[in-house]
Write a protein that holds these residues in place. Structure first.
Motif, PDB file in Angstrom:
ATOM      1  N   TYR A 189       0.833  -1.196   0.000  1.00 20.68           N
ATOM      2  CA  TYR A 189       0.000   0.000   0.000  1.00 20.68           C
ATOM      3  C   TYR A 189       0.874   1.255   0.000  1.00 20.68           C
ATOM      4  CZ  TYR A 189      -3.173  -3.557   1.874  1.00 20.68           C
ATOM      5  OH  TYR A 189      -3.893  -4.705   2.070  1.00 20.68           O
ATOM      6  N   ALA A 190       0.383   2.304  -0.616  1.00 23.45           N
ATOM      7  CA  ALA A 190       1.045   3.600  -0.501  1.00 23.45           C
ATOM      8  C   ALA A 190       0.733   4.182   0.873  1.00 23.45           C
ATOM      9  CB  ALA A 190       0.566   4.546  -1.599  1.00 23.45           C
ATOM     10  N   GLY A 191       1.675   4.943   1.428  1.00 27.51           N
ATOM     11  CA  GLY A 191       1.486   5.460   2.775  1.00 27.51           C
ATOM     12  C   GLY A 191       1.906   6.910   2.895  1.00 27.51           C
ATOM     13  N   VAL A 192       1.241   7.613   3.798  1.00 26.41           N
ATOM     14  CA  VAL A 192       1.567   9.000   4.099  1.00 26.41           C
ATOM     15  C   VAL A 192       1.806   9.103   5.602  1.00 26.41           C
ATOM     16  CG1 VAL A 192       0.775  11.396   4.090  1.00 26.41           C
ATOM     17  CG2 VAL A 192       0.193   9.890   2.180  1.00 26.41           C
ATOM     18  N   VAL A 193       2.972   9.608   5.988  1.00 24.35           N
ATOM     19  CA  VAL A 193       3.294   9.790   7.396  1.00 24.35           C
ATOM     20  C   VAL A 193       2.842  11.174   7.823  1.00 24.35           C
ATOM     21  CG1 VAL A 193       5.114   9.735   9.128  1.00 24.35           C
ATOM     22  CG2 VAL A 193       5.296   8.307   7.082  1.00 24.35           C
ATOM     23  N   GLY A 194       1.999  11.244   8.852  1.00 19.08           N
ATOM     24  CA  GLY A 194       1.575  12.548   9.331  1.00 19.08           C
ATOM     25  C   GLY A 194       0.304  12.475  10.153  1.00 19.08           C
ATOM     26  N   ASP A 195      -0.050  13.598  10.749  1.00 17.21           N
ATOM     27  CA  ASP A 195      -1.241  13.736  11.572  1.00 17.21           C
ATOM     28  C   ASP A 195      -2.439  13.982  10.661  1.00 17.21           C
ATOM     29  OD1 ASP A 195      -3.175  14.276  13.407  1.00 17.21           O
ATOM     30  OD2 ASP A 195      -2.226  16.067  14.250  1.00 17.21           O
ATOM     31  N   ALA A 196      -3.377  13.046  10.633  1.00 15.54           N
ATOM     32  CA  ALA A 196      -4.503  13.119   9.700  1.00 15.54           C
ATOM     33  C   ALA A 196      -5.504  14.213  10.050  1.00 15.54           C
ATOM     34  CB  ALA A 196      -5.228  11.769   9.652  1.00 15.54           C
ATOM     35  N   THR A 197      -5.367  14.862  11.204  1.00 16.01           N
ATOM     36  CA  THR A 197      -6.261  15.980  11.511  1.00 16.01           C
ATOM     37  C   THR A 197      -5.850  17.245  10.759  1.00 16.01           C
ATOM     38  OG1 THR A 197      -4.937  16.625  13.445  1.00 16.01           O
ATOM     39  CG2 THR A 197      -6.721  15.041  13.803  1.00 16.01           C
ATOM     40  N   ARG A 198      -4.692  17.210  10.102  1.00 12.19           N
ATOM     41  CA  ARG A 198      -4.203  18.359   9.351  1.00 12.19           C
ATOM     42  C   ARG A 198      -4.523  18.181   7.879  1.00 12.19           C
ATOM     43  NH1 ARG A 198       1.820  19.670  11.409  1.00 12.19           N
ATOM     44  NH2 ARG A 198       1.447  21.333   9.895  1.00 12.19           N
ATOM     45  N   SER A 199      -5.062  19.219   7.276  1.00 17.40           N
ATOM     46  CA  SER A 199      -5.503  19.136   5.892  1.00 17.40           C
ATOM     47  C   SER A 199      -4.347  18.911   4.927  1.00 17.40           C
ATOM     48  CB  SER A 199      -6.270  20.399   5.503  1.00 17.40           C
ATOM     49  OG  SER A 199      -5.451  21.552   5.664  1.00 17.40           O
ATOM     50  N   ASP A 200      -3.143  19.454   5.222  1.00 15.27           N
ATOM     51  CA  ASP A 200      -2.030  19.276   4.299  1.00 15.27           C
ATOM     52  C   ASP A 200      -1.585  17.825   4.225  1.00 15.27           C
ATOM     53  OD1 ASP A 200      -1.193  19.528   6.965  1.00 15.27           O
ATOM     54  OD2 ASP A 200       0.851  20.016   6.357  1.00 15.27           O
ATOM     55  N   VAL A 201      -1.739  17.084   5.326  1.00 13.06           N
ATOM     56  CA  VAL A 201      -1.407  15.664   5.318  1.00 13.06           C
ATOM     57  C   VAL A 201      -2.404  14.893   4.459  1.00 13.06           C
ATOM     58  CG1 VAL A 201      -1.142  13.602   6.747  1.00 13.06           C
ATOM     59  CG2 VAL A 201      -0.293  15.804   7.567  1.00 13.06           C
ATOM     60  N   LEU A 202      -3.697  15.197   4.625  1.00 11.33           N
ATOM     61  CA  LEU A 202      -4.721  14.509   3.836  1.00 11.33           C
ATOM     62  C   LEU A 202      -4.596  14.850   2.355  1.00 11.33           C
ATOM     63  CD1 LEU A 202      -7.832  14.831   6.180  1.00 11.33           C
ATOM     64  CD2 LEU A 202      -6.204  12.943   5.967  1.00 11.33           C
ATOM     65  N   LYS A 203      -4.161  16.055   2.041  1.00  8.05           N
ATOM     66  CA  LYS A 203      -3.975  16.419   0.638  1.00  8.05           C
ATOM     67  C   LYS A 203      -2.840  15.618   0.021  1.00  8.05           C
ATOM     68  CE  LYS A 203      -5.788  21.145   0.868  1.00  8.05           C
ATOM     69  NZ  LYS A 203      -5.460  22.593   0.779  1.00  8.05           N
ATOM     70  N   ARG A 204      -1.826  15.282   0.806  1.00 10.71           N
ATOM     71  CA  ARG A 204      -0.741  14.447   0.293  1.00 10.71           C
ATOM     72  C   ARG A 204      -1.246  13.051  -0.063  1.00 10.71           C
ATOM     73  NH1 ARG A 204       4.471  16.370   1.109  1.00 10.71           N
ATOM     74  NH2 ARG A 204       4.578  18.303   2.303  1.00 10.71           N
ATOM     75  N   ALA A 205      -2.301  12.610   0.610  1.00  9.75           N
ATOM     76  CA  ALA A 205      -2.933  11.330   0.275  1.00  9.75           C
ATOM     77  C   ALA A 205      -3.953  11.472  -0.846  1.00  9.75           C
ATOM     78  CB  ALA A 205      -3.600  10.737   1.519  1.00  9.75           C
ATOM     79  N   GLU A 206      -4.034  12.671  -1.444  1.00  7.00           N
ATOM     80  CA  GLU A 206      -5.000  12.967  -2.514  1.00  7.00           C
ATOM     81  C   GLU A 206      -6.428  12.641  -2.064  1.00  7.00           C
ATOM     82  OE1 GLU A 206      -4.136  14.478  -5.304  1.00  7.00           O
ATOM     83  OE2 GLU A 206      -2.044  14.506  -4.677  1.00  7.00           O
ATOM     84  N   LEU A 207      -6.726  12.962  -0.799  1.00 12.91           N
ATOM     85  CA  LEU A 207      -8.051  12.654  -0.259  1.00 12.91           C
ATOM     86  C   LEU A 207      -9.148  13.406  -0.997  1.00 12.91           C
ATOM     87  CD1 LEU A 207      -9.092  12.034   3.330  1.00 12.91           C
ATOM     88  CD2 LEU A 207     -10.208  13.937   2.189  1.00 12.91           C
ATOM     89  N   GLN A 208      -8.842  14.571  -1.530  1.00 18.01           N
ATOM     90  CA  GLN A 208      -9.853  15.361  -2.232  1.00 18.01           C
ATOM     91  C   GLN A 208     -10.353  14.669  -3.495  1.00 18.01           C
ATOM     92  OE1 GLN A 208      -6.755  16.158  -1.704  1.00 18.01           O
ATOM     93  NE2 GLN A 208      -5.717  16.874  -3.562  1.00 18.01           N
ATOM     94  N   ARG A 209      -9.620  13.631  -3.967  1.00 20.33           N
ATOM     95  CA  ARG A 209     -10.043  12.903  -5.154  1.00 20.33           C
ATOM     96  C   ARG A 209     -10.422  11.459  -4.843  1.00 20.33           C
ATOM     97  NH1 ARG A 209      -5.373  14.415  -9.480  1.00 20.33           N
ATOM     98  NH2 ARG A 209      -4.092  13.391  -7.900  1.00 20.33           N
ATOM     99  N   ALA A 210     -10.546  11.130  -3.550  1.00 15.71           N
ATOM    100  CA  ALA A 210     -10.858   9.762  -3.147  1.00 15.71           C
ATOM    101  C   ALA A 210     -12.352   9.468  -3.304  1.00 15.71           C
ATOM    102  CB  ALA A 210     -10.420   9.528  -1.703  1.00 15.71           C
ATOM    103  N   ARG A 211     -12.658   8.192  -3.464  1.00 17.50           N
ATOM    104  CA  ARG A 211     -14.054   7.757  -3.552  1.00 17.50           C
ATOM    105  C   ARG A 211     -14.595   7.383  -2.190  1.00 17.50           C
ATOM    106  NH1 ARG A 211     -15.592   3.078  -7.718  1.00 17.50           N
ATOM    107  NH2 ARG A 211     -15.219   4.846  -9.147  1.00 17.50           N
ATOM    108  N   GLN A 212     -13.769   6.773  -1.363  1.00 17.71           N
ATOM    109  CA  GLN A 212     -14.221   6.343  -0.037  1.00 17.71           C
ATOM    110  C   GLN A 212     -13.092   6.521   0.971  1.00 17.71           C
ATOM    111  OE1 GLN A 212     -15.698   2.556  -1.155  1.00 17.71           O
ATOM    112  NE2 GLN A 212     -13.709   1.651  -1.562  1.00 17.71           N
ATOM    113  N   ILE A 213     -13.490   6.834   2.198  1.00 17.46           N
ATOM    114  CA  ILE A 213     -12.544   7.125   3.264  1.00 17.46           C
ATOM    115  C   ILE A 213     -12.901   6.291   4.474  1.00 17.46           C
ATOM    116  CG2 ILE A 213     -11.570   8.927   4.741  1.00 17.46           C
ATOM    117  CD1 ILE A 213     -12.593  10.944   2.586  1.00 17.46           C
TER     118      ILE A 213
END
Length: 365
Positions: A189-213
């Motif tokens: 799996y691809a991984g992102v190290v960081g605090d998920a409460t921060r928007s910049d971390v979630l953007k690194r995971a391309e969450l804005q283009r995700a289908r399900q979370i």
């Protein structure tokens, strides 16, 4: 909004990393110290080979100090020649020695230099390759699944989702621990190290283009903050969150979660059911374990089932999904099955077989 414990979580995340990083799955390679050791051994072999070539042809060389070349002189000449120092005190004088320098020692000198600078070149090449992989990964990543928290709940959720045929390349794990992300990338799996409460971390995971979370954090207050941030970044994604305490479930739904799984109360109900009826508890546990015994799946209606009642189908129908409503099999509003319905059924699992893309296992607690 700031809940108790958020500062402590942020400090804990900062202890694990200096900057937020994206880690992609990669092949396991030798440790740096082992790679350096291999390169040193190769360089030493080239040096020894060059020295013996000179020694065996020592009559074709001259030393300005004593006019003869011994074994020590051969190693000295090999050292200054391969390192391109070239003092000129030992020189080839015969045609054979000069031809040997042109066609043998010069290529060895090039190999020796490549070995010495190979580590630096490899680092530069690896950085360029990793940057290219990361840019390509970001450009093609669409409609993926983001899993926040790679503990027992998060790992089980990924396994269940991948059982439907979802590729591991379409899963991104977010966790504050670098060691946990290393485990996730080792599993593909691809991984992102960081605090998920921060928007910049979630953007690194391309969450804005995700289908399900999938939100499977260790703390309920963290889950609320992550849900708020995720919903702000992505209005259309389906968000499923897990909480420990049932009293926090409404807060998660108000924060933007489409579904909330209460792990503590679900485990408690299973314990109570097992006390009252061990057999019933075994059946429920069998349903929870994906890919063995019985499985609960959601599937589309086939034409042969249209116009029938749920009890008249070949499968054991538990509920009927009609629009945005989930109706029990004995609900009077169900009437007969329609072609646009979806059926939640209990089926016999086939170990090792993947679920068809249009058949969805129901989420586990």
């Amino acid at each position: 909004m700031k809940l108790p414990g958020h500062d402590a979580i942020a400090r804990q995340a900062d202890e694990h990393l200096v900057t937020h990083r994206v880690k992609l799955p990669r092949k396991v390679v030798d440790r740096p110290i082992r790679q350096v050791g291999k390169r040193l051994m190769m360089a030493l072999l080239v040096l020894v080979a060059t020295a013996f070539i000179v020694y065996f042809d020592r009559d074709g060389y001259t030393d300005n100090s004593d006019r003869s070349v011994d074994l020590l002189d051969s190693f000295y000449y090999a050292t200054v020649t391969l390192s391109t120092t070239g003092y000129g005190d030992i020189t080839p004088v015969s045609d054979g020695a000069r031809l040997t320098n042109i066609f043998v020692i010069t290529p060895l000198r090039v190999i020796f230099l490549i070995i010495l600078v190979g580590t630096t070149l490899e680092v530069l090449t690896e950085r360029t390759r990793e940057e290219w992989r990361l840019n390509r990964w970001r450009s093609v990543l669409r409609d993926h699944t983001v899993v926040i928290g790679f503990g027992t709940k998060g790992r089980s959720a990924i396994q269940t989702v991948c059982a439907t045929g979802l590729k591991k390349e379409q899963v991104v794990v977010v966790d504050p621990s670098s060691k946990v992300i290393d485990v996730a990338t080792a599993e593909g799996y691809a991984g992102v190290v960081g605090d998920a409460t921060r928007s910049d971390v979630l953007k690194r995971a391309e969450l804005q283009r995700a289908r399900q979370i999938i939100i499977a954090t260790q703390r309920d207050d963290t889950a609320v903050l992550v849900t708020l941030t995720a919903r702000q970044l992505n209005r259309n994604a389906k968000i499923v969150a897990a909480v420990r305490e049932e009293e926090n479930a409404p807060l998660l739904k108000q924060s933007g979660a489409d579904a909330v799984i209460t792990s503590a109360s679900a485990a408690g109900r299973l314990l109570g059911l097992s006390v009252l009826s061990p057999a019933a508890g075994m059946v429920m546990e069998d349903l929870i374990q994906q890919g063995s015994g019985l499985d609960m799946v959601e599937r589309p209606v086939i034409k042969a089932e249209v116009g029938r009642r749920p009890k008249e189908t070949d499968d054991l129908v538990v509920s009927v999904v009609r629009g945005h409503r989930v109706l029990g099999y004995d609900d009077p509003d169900v009437g007969t099955i329609q072609l646009t319905d979806r059926l939640i059924t209990i089926v016999r699992a086939s170990p090792g077989a993947q679920v068809a893309p249009d058949i969805r296992p129901l989420p586990r607690d």
